[in-house]
Design a protein around this motif. Sequence first.
Motif, PDB file in Angstrom:
ATOM      1  N   TYR A 135       0.838  -1.211   0.000  1.00 50.97           N
ATOM      2  CA  TYR A 135       0.000   0.000   0.000  1.00 50.97           C
ATOM      3  C   TYR A 135       0.872   1.260   0.000  1.00 50.97           C
ATOM      4  O   TYR A 135       0.592   2.221  -0.715  1.00 50.97           O
ATOM      5  N   ALA A 136       1.929   1.257   0.802  1.00 52.67           N
ATOM      6  CA  ALA A 136       2.801   2.436   0.857  1.00 52.67           C
ATOM      7  C   ALA A 136       3.448   2.693  -0.500  1.00 52.67           C
ATOM      8  O   ALA A 136       3.600   3.848  -0.922  1.00 52.67           O
ATOM      9  N   GLU A 148       3.164   9.913  -2.959  1.00 51.62           N
ATOM     10  CA  GLU A 148       4.036  10.762  -2.158  1.00 51.62           C
ATOM     11  C   GLU A 148       5.236  10.004  -1.609  1.00 51.62           C
ATOM     12  O   GLU A 148       6.147  10.610  -1.054  1.00 51.62           O
ATOM     13  N   ALA A 149       5.247   8.656  -1.727  1.00 51.43           N
ATOM     14  CA  ALA A 149       6.349   7.846  -1.204  1.00 51.43           C
ATOM     15  C   ALA A 149       7.399   7.627  -2.286  1.00 51.43           C
ATOM     16  O   ALA A 149       7.083   7.184  -3.391  1.00 51.43           O
ATOM     17  N   VAL A 184       9.115   4.255   5.269  1.00 49.99           N
ATOM     18  CA  VAL A 184       8.622   4.935   4.071  1.00 49.99           C
ATOM     19  C   VAL A 184       9.309   6.291   3.963  1.00 49.99           C
ATOM     20  O   VAL A 184       9.249   7.095   4.895  1.00 49.99           O
ATOM     21  N   THR A 185       9.968   6.527   2.849  1.00 51.76           N
ATOM     22  CA  THR A 185      10.612   7.815   2.619  1.00 51.76           C
ATOM     23  C   THR A 185       9.716   8.679   1.745  1.00 51.76           C
ATOM     24  O   THR A 185       9.304   8.264   0.658  1.00 51.76           O
ATOM     25  N   SER A 186       9.408   9.878   2.229  1.00 50.64           N
ATOM     26  CA  SER A 186       8.544  10.787   1.483  1.00 50.64           C
ATOM     27  C   SER A 186       9.332  11.508   0.401  1.00 50.64           C
ATOM     28  O   SER A 186      10.533  11.764   0.544  1.00 50.64           O
ATOM     29  N   ARG A 187       8.652  11.842  -0.678  1.00 52.43           N
ATOM     30  CA  ARG A 187       9.291  12.630  -1.735  1.00 52.43           C
ATOM     31  C   ARG A 187       9.516  14.076  -1.294  1.00 52.43           C
ATOM     32  O   ARG A 187      10.389  14.758  -1.820  1.00 52.43           O
ATOM     33  N   ALA A 188       8.715  14.524  -0.338  1.00 54.77           N
ATOM     34  CA  ALA A 188       8.769  15.919   0.106  1.00 54.77           C
ATOM     35  C   ALA A 188       9.473  16.015   1.457  1.00 54.77           C
ATOM     36  O   ALA A 188       9.730  15.006   2.127  1.00 54.77           O
ATOM     37  N   ALA A 227       2.578  17.743   1.826  1.00 56.22           N
ATOM     38  CA  ALA A 227       2.609  16.455   1.135  1.00 56.22           C
ATOM     39  C   ALA A 227       2.993  15.329   2.090  1.00 56.22           C
ATOM     40  O   ALA A 227       2.370  14.251   2.092  1.00 56.22           O
ATOM     41  N   SER A 228       4.008  15.556   2.925  1.00 59.29           N
ATOM     42  CA  SER A 228       4.407  14.535   3.894  1.00 59.29           C
ATOM     43  C   SER A 228       3.326  14.324   4.949  1.00 59.29           C
ATOM     44  O   SER A 228       3.101  13.199   5.407  1.00 59.29           O
ATOM     45  N   HIS A 229       2.667  15.391   5.330  1.00 56.54           N
ATOM     46  CA  HIS A 229       1.559  15.262   6.284  1.00 56.54           C
ATOM     47  C   HIS A 229       0.443  14.407   5.685  1.00 56.54           C
ATOM     48  O   HIS A 229      -0.139  13.548   6.377  1.00 56.54           O
ATOM     49  N   HIS A 230       0.145  14.643   4.420  1.00 53.84           N
ATOM     50  CA  HIS A 230      -0.910  13.852   3.761  1.00 53.84           C
ATOM     51  C   HIS A 230      -0.508  12.382   3.667  1.00 53.84           C
ATOM     52  O   HIS A 230      -1.360  11.492   3.808  1.00 53.84           O
ATOM     53  N   LEU A 231       0.771  12.131   3.437  1.00 52.82           N
ATOM     54  CA  LEU A 231       1.247  10.754   3.372  1.00 52.82           C
ATOM     55  C   LEU A 231       1.009  10.041   4.701  1.00 52.82           C
ATOM     56  O   LEU A 231       0.489   8.917   4.731  1.00 52.82           O
ATOM     57  N   VAL A 232       1.381  10.682   5.804  1.00 53.52           N
ATOM     58  CA  VAL A 232       1.192  10.065   7.124  1.00 53.52           C
ATOM     59  C   VAL A 232      -0.285   9.858   7.420  1.00 53.52           C
ATOM     60  O   VAL A 232      -0.703   8.794   7.913  1.00 53.52           O
ATOM     61  N   LYS A 233      -1.094  10.843   7.104  1.00 51.72           N
ATOM     62  CA  LYS A 233      -2.532  10.709   7.357  1.00 51.72           C
ATOM     63  C   LYS A 233      -3.128   9.562   6.553  1.00 51.72           C
ATOM     64  O   LYS A 233      -3.961   8.797   7.062  1.00 51.72           O
TER      65      LYS A 233
END
Length: 739
Positions: A439-440, A445-446, A498-502, A508-514
């Motif tokens: 899923y990640a 954003e990942a 998981v490494t974020s692109r941002a 963007a990173s906040h949205h990824l975590v949410k």
Amino acid sequence: MNRLTRLVISRPKAVVAAWILLLLLTAPFALQLNGVLKAGGFSDPNGEAARAQSTLTRAFHEAPNTLLVVLHDPSRPVAGQVAAARAAIPKPGVAGVADYRTHPTWLSKDGHTTFVQVGYSSSNTTVQNLVPRLRSNVAAKVGPGVQVEVTGAPALDYALNMRSAQDGIRAELIAFPVLIIVLLFVFRSVAAMAVPLVLAGVTLAITQGAGYFFATTTDLSVLFTNIVSLIGLAVSVDYSLFIIKRFREELDQGHSVPHALQRTMQTVGHSVLFSALAVIVALSALFIPRAMSFTSMALGGVSVTVVALAMSMTLLPAVLSLLGTRINWGTLPRRSATTNNSSPASTTGAARVLKRPAALLVALVAAFAACAFPITALTLQVPVASAGILPASDSTRVGIERIKQDIGLNGLFPVQIVLTASATDQAALLQAVQKVTNYARSNPEASSVQSVTTVGVPAAALPQALSSGGAGLPTGATTAIGQLWTPSGNNLVAQVVVTSRADPDTPASHHLVKDLRSQLSSLTGNQVTAQVAGATAVGLAFDDLVLRSIPLVVGAVALATFLLLLLAFRSALLPLLALAFNTMVVAASLGLLALISQNGEHVINSVTPPMLFAVMFGLSMDYMVIMIARMRECHREGATHTDAVLGGLARTAGMVNGAAVIMVAVFASFSSAQISIVRELGISLAVAVILDALVIRRFVMPAALLLIGPRAWGRPADPVQPRPDPVPDQKETVSAFAD
């Protein structure tokens, strides 16, 4: 109050001696306060992210504190200096050291920037104290051509400690000269000017000494000292202003010193008592979130207000009793004044403006709504994964921004999904890891995802490899499995990295975590517990804590304020008006702050709104009590409702303006703070006081009272006989408690 005042007047030297003794006892501890305070506090200690981080530390034995030694040479490749930098690192407490040789992405593409990661098993405070030594040791070893910066969470904490202390000293150095000028203008007497400043200094010293003992029993943030200075200077000087001004007026009317003091404390003294209680109650609501930053500010604000109140009720009357008429020593020449015996209602300039109260009220409410409108685009975010809270020139911030610019932060602040299951449920845990990993990877954003299912071991052989700890596998795979899967007591713990692109503090990173958090329960099932850790998750957890706490803080402050004003004024309308006025001020202040914050991006620290709300609801009671009490007294003396409102306004406007200038001077001095949250509070509080004193109290409140009519005064009380006022230009202010 009368009994306490009589006791103070009868033994003024003993009272002064007791306070001097208390000052001497606490001053040495005040000097040690900065050494026991902690930085940070912008996390939810009971939140999911904190629990997940504890699980990682316990299961994988991750170093609890990490520093990054950043090396940058603008003229040549810096890789050759890494060995020298590693050799210069002090060894005590070091749990592990890594550099670009094991993590190739830690070297910039042009080769001019890299960093060495140093993990410590020592406490955060111990590691903080190593920062300057580590920086100087490495700089001396690598030579003058290489720029050396030390960054990371402990370095950020160290910088916050240093900057916080500097901010407090700088603000006080700015505020005190301004207060000297303002108090000289208000009192036109050197002695009357000096007394509030001396008392303010004593208030700060005693509170900071008490703070040392608070810090030995609970964690206190460096924000404690800033709030003590911010609130302490404002309330101690304002309370002294009200009492000294009334005392001098009583002396001018020919009363003896004891009688003047008793009359002063019966009237204005009660107003100060009520105002201080309002501040204490409002700031106490900040204990609700149960986060170190809020607790520290609440404790600092409450304790300094308690000390200021105690001094106003005891030390100040004792000093005034000893000074007597010498309070007027050093009187400056007054400007020529003409006596005007006409009614205040006809002489005040506000009377002309208030001839059409309905139109004025509508216009001003619309203006406040326009100022508050930017709140709709406001974003509350605590910068826990960046050094943006520090000034741009700070070494810690320079280091982290150098990494961000030349290398990238993504790998340094990953999102860590922590999965826990019973040791007998290995298959369920492995299945959950696979689902979460897939899923990640599907999230745009990942940029990368790591787990035991991505280390290159065939799926069929993976269960056996996990059971044996990677025995028989290549060294790289064994190491990776050890970092991503481990037994812990009776459980198995795995993590998906998981490494974020941002960058970690971006939307963007906040949205990824949410997004990840919202799907974990459906991906893992009942046998596996899933939690999200990492800097971004910690920041989000704190922001969520603030958002959950704001309704409770607002409700507690509003209810307490309503009950206090209901008790004071015996009117339900006046407390409701107070709530409406304060809400208007806070909303407009936040809206204006949003316009000027973060280059117009409407991002402010999560701490600012509840702090601004609590402080303003407490401090604005000074103006509310003084002005309404005087208006109410005029009405009880027989004035019409209109004349009572305008007359009370005319008689208190000068005092309120003087008090407002003092508060604005204090708050504005903190706009020079290097720590962004303190700067935000200073600016927003200064704006709020200006709006409250010059607009709400001068125009909005009188207009509303004129429209409401006599029913605003609530249950009628026995009328009082009007008293002649022999000093037309120095009207008294009588508290509602004098009824």
